[in-house]
Design an enzyme around this catalytic site. Sequence first.
Site, short mmCIF file in Angstrom:
data_model
loop_
_atom_site.label_atom_id
_atom_site.label_comp_id
_atom_site.label_asym_id
_atom_site.label_seq_id
_atom_site.Cartn_x
_atom_site.Cartn_y
_atom_site.Cartn_z
N LYS A 238 -101.33 6.34 -30.08
CA LYS A 238 -102.57 5.43 -29.58
C LYS A 238 -103.73 5.57 -30.12
O LYS A 238 -104.19 6.88 -30.34
CB LYS A 238 -102.74 5.24 -28.18
CG LYS A 238 -103.50 4.53 -27.37
CD LYS A 238 -103.32 4.22 -26.02
CE LYS A 238 -104.14 5.32 -25.10
NZ LYS A 238 -105.46 5.70 -25.15
N ASP B 235 -102.34 10.32 -27.83
CA ASP B 235 -103.54 9.73 -28.38
C ASP B 235 -104.16 10.47 -29.43
O ASP B 235 -103.99 11.79 -29.58
CB ASP B 235 -104.63 9.93 -27.27
CG ASP B 235 -104.68 8.80 -26.33
OD1 ASP B 235 -104.50 7.65 -26.47
OD2 ASP B 235 -105.27 9.09 -25.24
N GLU C 232 -108.14 -1.56 -21.28
CA GLU C 232 -108.79 -0.70 -20.20
C GLU C 232 -110.00 -1.67 -19.72
O GLU C 232 -110.89 -1.99 -20.29
CB GLU C 232 -109.28 0.54 -20.68
CG GLU C 232 -109.71 1.41 -19.57
CD GLU C 232 -109.79 2.88 -19.97
OE1 GLU C 232 -109.13 3.53 -20.98
OE2 GLU C 232 -110.54 3.50 -19.16
N GLU D 51 -107.88 4.01 -30.40
CA GLU D 51 -108.95 3.07 -29.93
C GLU D 51 -109.92 2.30 -30.72
O GLU D 51 -110.38 3.13 -31.77
CB GLU D 51 -109.91 4.06 -28.87
CG GLU D 51 -109.23 4.80 -27.81
CD GLU D 51 -110.22 5.41 -27.02
OE1 GLU D 51 -111.47 5.50 -27.12
OE2 GLU D 51 -109.57 6.29 -26.34
N ASP E 275 -105.98 11.85 -24.28
CA ASP E 275 -107.11 12.59 -24.49
C ASP E 275 -107.82 12.60 -23.20
O ASP E 275 -108.95 13.54 -23.37
CB ASP E 275 -107.76 12.08 -25.57
CG ASP E 275 -108.48 10.85 -25.54
OD1 ASP E 275 -107.95 10.00 -24.59
OD2 ASP E 275 -109.30 10.43 -26.51
N SER E 276 -107.47 12.05 -22.11
CA SER E 276 -108.14 12.27 -20.75
C SER E 276 -107.95 13.63 -20.40
O SER E 276 -108.51 14.02 -19.81
CB SER E 276 -107.56 11.24 -19.64
OG SER E 276 -106.04 11.28 -19.89
O1 KIV Z 1 -106.43 9.27 -22.33
C1 KIV Z 1 -105.91 8.47 -21.27
O2 KIV Z 1 -105.31 9.02 -20.41
C2 KIV Z 1 -105.80 6.89 -21.71
C3 KIV Z 1 -105.82 6.16 -20.36
C4 KIV Z 1 -106.69 6.20 -19.62
C5 KIV Z 1 -105.28 4.74 -20.82
O3 KIV Z 1 -106.25 6.54 -22.60
#
Ligand code: KIV
Length: 265
Positions: free
Chosen positions: A112, A84, A181, A114, A45-46
Amino acid sequence: MKNTTLHTLAQMKREGEKFCTLTAYDACFAQLVGEAGVEVILVGDSLGMVLQGNDSTLPVTLEEMAYHTACVKRGNRGALIMADLPFMSYATPEQAMESAAALMQAGAHMVKLEGTAWLADTIERLSERGIPVCAHLGLTPQSVNKLGGYKVQGRGDAEAQQLLADAKALEAAGASVLLLECVPSPLAKQVTEAAEVPVIGIGAGPDTDGQVLVLHDILGLTPGRPPRFVKNFMAEAATPQEALRAYVDAVKSGAFPAPEHGFQS
Ligand code: KIV
């Protein structure tokens, strides 16, 4: 190219072979990243910051994550695709199930999310229903407002013990992979040694089983001063393909991350 599976990652952990993860958000880079030898593609989600220009990952929607996951799937040549779950798409176990189903149907092999031990029930339910989960601990960007910024987590004995306990709880709940992280390198080493599942690190030192970085960071495309844990592999490469291979070689050989990319307790 041979397909990477969770079994591959578990075997690599057992044999002490480092594996590489890198973000990709489209078919073109999914193909290049896989051809360079990256085992896990993270549809992170970056993308909310890197592609959309937001100042955090919070605005990213489930529909956007499903769209980019489908793009990556079309370019993928055998990497394991981790996608994500975006902000507030897993606030309850029921919502997590629906959201994860959307990403798996778009082409993800695992999701993934968080958080800390509060996710145990959600992870248990997803895992029971055949959806592998990576639990992201430490600096969790979706909680940036609660954390008060993008800061190193797990410093000091009490915080370190809490993070270790959370990691154990999420593994016990069924997480197939852990991601740390921005945690001190000695703590990341401790979690990696305690975990039976593979542990991926970013800003977590050299001792995790795998490493992850954001694609645009390693290609030197992100404006402004990069975070300490980033290395620009384009600086000494003639092409993006060469930079991607240099990243893979550096992770495999242990040359990356160097001590200056990590944090102390
Ligand atoms: O969203 C992302 O790119 C991430 C990484 C920074 C681990 O979660």
